[in-house]
Design a protein around this motif. Structure first.
Motif, PDB file in Angstrom:
ATOM      1  N   GLN A 230      30.892  41.392  97.608  1.00  0.00           N
ATOM      2  CA  GLN A 230      31.194  41.929  98.951  1.00  0.00           C
ATOM      3  C   GLN A 230      32.591  42.982  98.814  1.00  0.00           C
ATOM      4  N   THR A 231      33.271  42.463  98.037  1.00  0.00           N
ATOM      5  CA  THR A 231      34.617  43.352  97.874  1.00  0.00           C
ATOM      6  C   THR A 231      34.373  44.546  97.052  1.00  0.00           C
ATOM      7  N   ARG A 232      33.618  44.493  95.484  1.00  0.00           N
ATOM      8  CA  ARG A 232      33.543  45.418  94.775  1.00  0.00           C
ATOM      9  C   ARG A 232      32.463  46.279  94.606  1.00  0.00           C
ATOM     10  N   CYS A 233      31.103  45.458  94.897  1.00  0.00           N
ATOM     11  CA  CYS A 233      29.955  46.247  94.844  1.00  0.00           C
ATOM     12  C   CYS A 233      28.775  45.747  96.065  1.00  0.00           C
ATOM     13  N   PRO A 234      29.516  46.124  97.160  1.00  0.00           N
ATOM     14  CA  PRO A 234      28.631  45.731  98.469  1.00  0.00           C
ATOM     15  C   PRO A 234      27.253  46.521  98.421  1.00  0.00           C
ATOM     16  N   GLY A 235      27.337  47.913  98.074  1.00  0.00           N
ATOM     17  CA  GLY A 235      26.001  48.333  98.075  1.00  0.00           C
ATOM     18  C   GLY A 235      24.994  48.309  96.836  1.00  0.00           C
ATOM     19  N   ALA A 236      25.013  47.281  96.171  1.00  0.00           N
ATOM     20  CA  ALA A 236      24.188  46.847  95.246  1.00  0.00           C
ATOM     21  C   ALA A 236      22.777  46.625  95.889  1.00  0.00           C
ATOM     22  N   ARG A 237      21.837  47.269  95.448  1.00  0.00           N
ATOM     23  CA  ARG A 237      20.494  47.010  96.317  1.00  0.00           C
ATOM     24  C   ARG A 237      19.923  45.523  96.045  1.00  0.00           C
ATOM     25  N   PHE A 238      19.929  45.466  94.604  1.00  0.00           N
ATOM     26  CA  PHE A 238      19.430  44.135  94.289  1.00  0.00           C
ATOM     27  C   PHE A 238      20.373  43.587  93.154  1.00  0.00           C
ATOM     28  N   ILE A 239      20.188  42.046  92.887  1.00  0.00           N
ATOM     29  CA  ILE A 239      21.236  41.645  91.916  1.00  0.00           C
ATOM     30  C   ILE A 239      20.065  40.540  91.047  1.00  0.00           C
ATOM     31  N   PHE A 240      20.470  40.482  89.795  1.00  0.00           N
ATOM     32  CA  PHE A 240      19.902  39.689  88.883  1.00  0.00           C
ATOM     33  C   PHE A 240      20.851  38.720  88.382  1.00  0.00           C
ATOM     34  N   LYS A 241      20.964  37.522  88.761  1.00  0.00           N
ATOM     35  CA  LYS A 241      22.135  36.478  88.149  1.00  0.00           C
ATOM     36  C   LYS A 241      21.371  35.560  87.107  1.00  0.00           C
ATOM     37  N   GLY A 242      21.821  35.462  85.767  1.00  0.00           N
ATOM     38  CA  GLY A 242      21.414  34.657  85.358  1.00  0.00           C
ATOM     39  C   GLY A 242      22.349  34.306  83.858  1.00  0.00           C
ATOM     40  N   ASP A 243      21.900  33.347  83.085  1.00  0.00           N
ATOM     41  CA  ASP A 243      22.824  32.978  81.882  1.00  0.00           C
ATOM     42  C   ASP A 243      22.854  33.919  80.568  1.00  0.00           C
ATOM     43  N   ASP A 244      23.600  33.893  79.711  1.00  0.00           N
ATOM     44  CA  ASP A 244      23.789  34.635  78.523  1.00  0.00           C
ATOM     45  C   ASP A 244      22.882  34.384  77.344  1.00  0.00           C
ATOM     46  N   ASP A 245      21.888  33.485  77.716  1.00  0.00           N
ATOM     47  CA  ASP A 245      21.050  32.912  76.539  1.00  0.00           C
ATOM     48  C   ASP A 245      19.653  33.261  77.159  1.00  0.00           C
ATOM     49  N   VAL A 246      19.403  34.110  77.905  1.00  0.00           N
ATOM     50  CA  VAL A 246      17.852  34.352  78.412  1.00  0.00           C
ATOM     51  C   VAL A 246      17.597  35.958  78.007  1.00  0.00           C
ATOM     52  N   PHE A 247      16.268  36.081  77.861  1.00  0.00           N
ATOM     53  CA  PHE A 247      15.955  37.524  77.780  1.00  0.00           C
ATOM     54  C   PHE A 247      15.245  38.014  79.133  1.00  0.00           C
ATOM     55  N   VAL A 248      15.722  39.279  79.330  1.00  0.00           N
ATOM     56  CA  VAL A 248      15.266  39.525  80.490  1.00  0.00           C
ATOM     57  C   VAL A 248      14.598  41.069  80.449  1.00  0.00           C
ATOM     58  N   ASN A 249      13.351  41.080  80.929  1.00  0.00           N
ATOM     59  CA  ASN A 249      12.707  42.363  80.589  1.00  0.00           C
ATOM     60  C   ASN A 249      12.921  43.202  82.064  1.00  0.00           C
ATOM     61  N   THR A 250      14.158  43.709  81.633  1.00  0.00           N
ATOM     62  CA  THR A 250      14.708  44.990  82.728  1.00  0.00           C
ATOM     63  C   THR A 250      13.686  45.910  83.374  1.00  0.00           C
TER      64      THR A 250
END
Length: 395
Positions: A230-250
């Motif tokens: 809300q302070t730094r990135c309120p305009g982000a349309r979508f958010i992916f939040k996850g761990d650093d040991d996953v593979f994500v098919n962006t």
């Protein structure tokens, strides 16, 4: 002609009176049957406030009362029981709350991680050590937020070189940030602050807060991140939040998001949803929660390995999180916040937080339609990304 018109008017008046008679008759018969009589309640509308034995449940009861103006108005200060004043109140809201040692019946016998959580669970604000105030100067279509630990340099670098590559992907702006706390010497971590400073200066994608980065404090990371959005990135349309040991098919995620209708996009929250679950009572399990801390079932929640939601939902989660007592398991806590909003996460078969069958793991086409697979090593992330980025891949 005049006589016919008069006859027609008379007939209409008779029919109208007949229908009015029927309606009045029905209404009076309902009153006779008692369907519309005024009923006086035999018991008080507001039930007696009884504290829950479990500490986290009780803290939620207190928050619910504090935030329910109608309920609070029915009780004077003299009527409120002592347990409703259990909340920690000092000039510094993040000072340790040692009162909890007498408010949790088996506090002294709990493992240290529970004691640390209970003493500080009232604190939701920690200083930012490293920030990227301009990273969302151009509001991104997709913000990739990765929960990481300070020593996990190799995981972060593998993500930067693969699925977390920032910039324009498929004509969509993608921004990647890594969310860190402090890796303290108390947890036997080596001092890597110098290396972390270098990494931050070079890549400008590290967000770090000054709190102990532990498993039970992942919920703290969650609320701090919601505040940061809300302070730094309120305009982000979508958010992916996850761990650093996953593979994500962006690429697959961007395709999926591009096909959503506006109402669907606004209320989006998808992942590998777990339902009909509750706290583990086995002390050997990582997710063990004693009965003195929480009782009852969990709401539906998306596994913390990774989930996808809209910027609109992020704003609503940020607002409602202030009314939900912190809970030591972060993905369950997010499910609690969604329930408070009257929402539920949606299960999507593209999220495989419990991996895929072993026989398919070396097949590039197995990842083509998936959004997330857990777990994967840094080397595997780079390998799978190379497979999916190959123009010669045919599935």
């Amino acid at each position: 002609m005049a006589r016919r018109r008069l006859k027609l008017v008379v007939m209409v008046i008779v029919m109208v009176n007949f229908f009015i008679f029927i309606i009045i008759s029905r209404h009076s018969s309902q009153d006779k049957n008692g369907l519309h009589k005024v009923r006086i309640p035999s018991k008080p509308f507001w039930s007696k406030l009884v504290p829950n034995v479990a500490y986290c449940n009780r803290q939620q009861q207190i928050l619910d009362l504090q935030n329910n103006h109608v309920l609070a108005a029915n009780f004077s200060a003299a009527d409120l029981p002592d347990w409703l004043n259990e909340t920690h109140s000092t000039s510094d809201p993040c000072q340790p709350n040692f009162r909890v040692t007498t408010q949790v019946k088996d506090y002294n016998s709990l493992p240290v991680r529970f004691k640390d959580f209970l003493i500080s669970m009232h604190c939701r604000s920690y200083p930012v050590i490293v920030d990227q105030p301009d990273i969302c100067k151009e509001p991104p279509f997709l913000l990739l937020a990765v929960k990481s630990l300070a020593p996990h340099f190799d995981r972060r670098q593998a993500i930067r070189q693969s699925w977390g590559r920032a910039g324009a992907i498929a004509n969509r702006t993608v921004v990647t940030v890594f969310l860190l706390g402090n890796a303290t010497s108390g947890d036997h971590h080596p001092n890597l602050s110098g290396m972390l400073r270098y990494e931050s200066v070079r890549h400008r994608d590290i967000i770090q807060w000054d709190y102990r980065d532990s498993f039970f404090n992942l919920t703290v990371k969650e609320v701090l991140f919601l505040e940061w959005i809300q302070t730094r990135c309120p305009g982000a349309r979508f958010i992916f939040k996850g761990d650093d040991d996953v593979f994500v098919n962006t690429h697959r995620i961007l395709d999926f998001l591009g096909g959503l209708s506006e109402p669907k996009a606004r209320d989006l929250f998808v992942g590998d949803v777990i339902t009909n679950a509750g706290p583990h009572r086995d002390k050997k399990v990582k997710y063990f929660i004693p009965e003195s801390m929480y009782t009852g079932a969990y709401p539906p929640y998306a596994g913390g390995g990774g989930y996808l939601y809209s910027g609109d939902i992020a704003a609503r989660l940020h607002s409602v999180s202030r009314h939900v007592a912190l809970y030591p398991i972060d993905d369950v806590y997010t499910g609690m916040c969604l329930r408070k909003l009257g929402l539920a996460p949606e299960k999507h078969k593209g999220f495989r937080t419990f991996d895929i069958e072993e026989k398919y793991r070396s097949n590039p086409c197995a990842y083509k339609s998936l959004m997330l697979v857990h777990p994967r090593t840094p080397q595997e992330m780079i390998q799978i990304w190379a497979w999916l980025s190959s123009p010669g891949l045919r599935c």
